[in-house]
Design a protein around this motif. Structure first.
Motif: not given
Length: 114
Positions: A8-10, A56-60, A85-86, A94-97
């Motif tokens: 994850x990016x965070x 720039x947005x959190x990613x998983x 969950x993420x 959800x659209x970045x997982x």
């Protein structure tokens, strides 16, 4: 013998890791025959990641490796659970997982193979 590896990016706090570990342990039962008692999890947080060329947005990125096979319907249900969950635990939309599945035919443990 499932293994869930997530990048994850965070940054993740210990409390977030513990909560996500517990909830992934519950969710793994969506896959028939899989339980938390055999689940191994790895978290890599604070990763430098880009989605669509943007950081720039959190990613998983979540990899799910499972001994044996399971249906597309099961994968759909598990993907829904993982993305939820993420999103709830780490505020990653959800659209970045991405969730990647790997069905494994050979799996070793304790000096032997299943």
């Amino acid at each position: 013998m499932p293994f869930i590896n997530s990048r994850v990016s965070v940054p993740m706090s210990e409390a977030q890791k513990e909560s996500l570990k517990q909830k992934l342990g519950e969710a793994i039962s969506i896959i028939p025959g899989k339980t938390e008692s055999w689940l191994m999890i790895e978290f890599a947080d604070g990763c430098e990641m880009y989605f669509q060329g943007d950081a720039s947005q959190p990613i998983a990125f979540v990899e799910v490796k499972v001994f044996g096979t399971f249906s597309d319907e099961t994968a759909d249900k598990f993907t829904e659970a993982v993305c939820g969950l993420y999103e709830s635990e780490l505020q990653i939309n959800k659209d970045h997982v991405y969730v990647k599945y790997e069905e494994v035919g050979k799996w070793g443990w304790n000096g032997k193979n299943f």
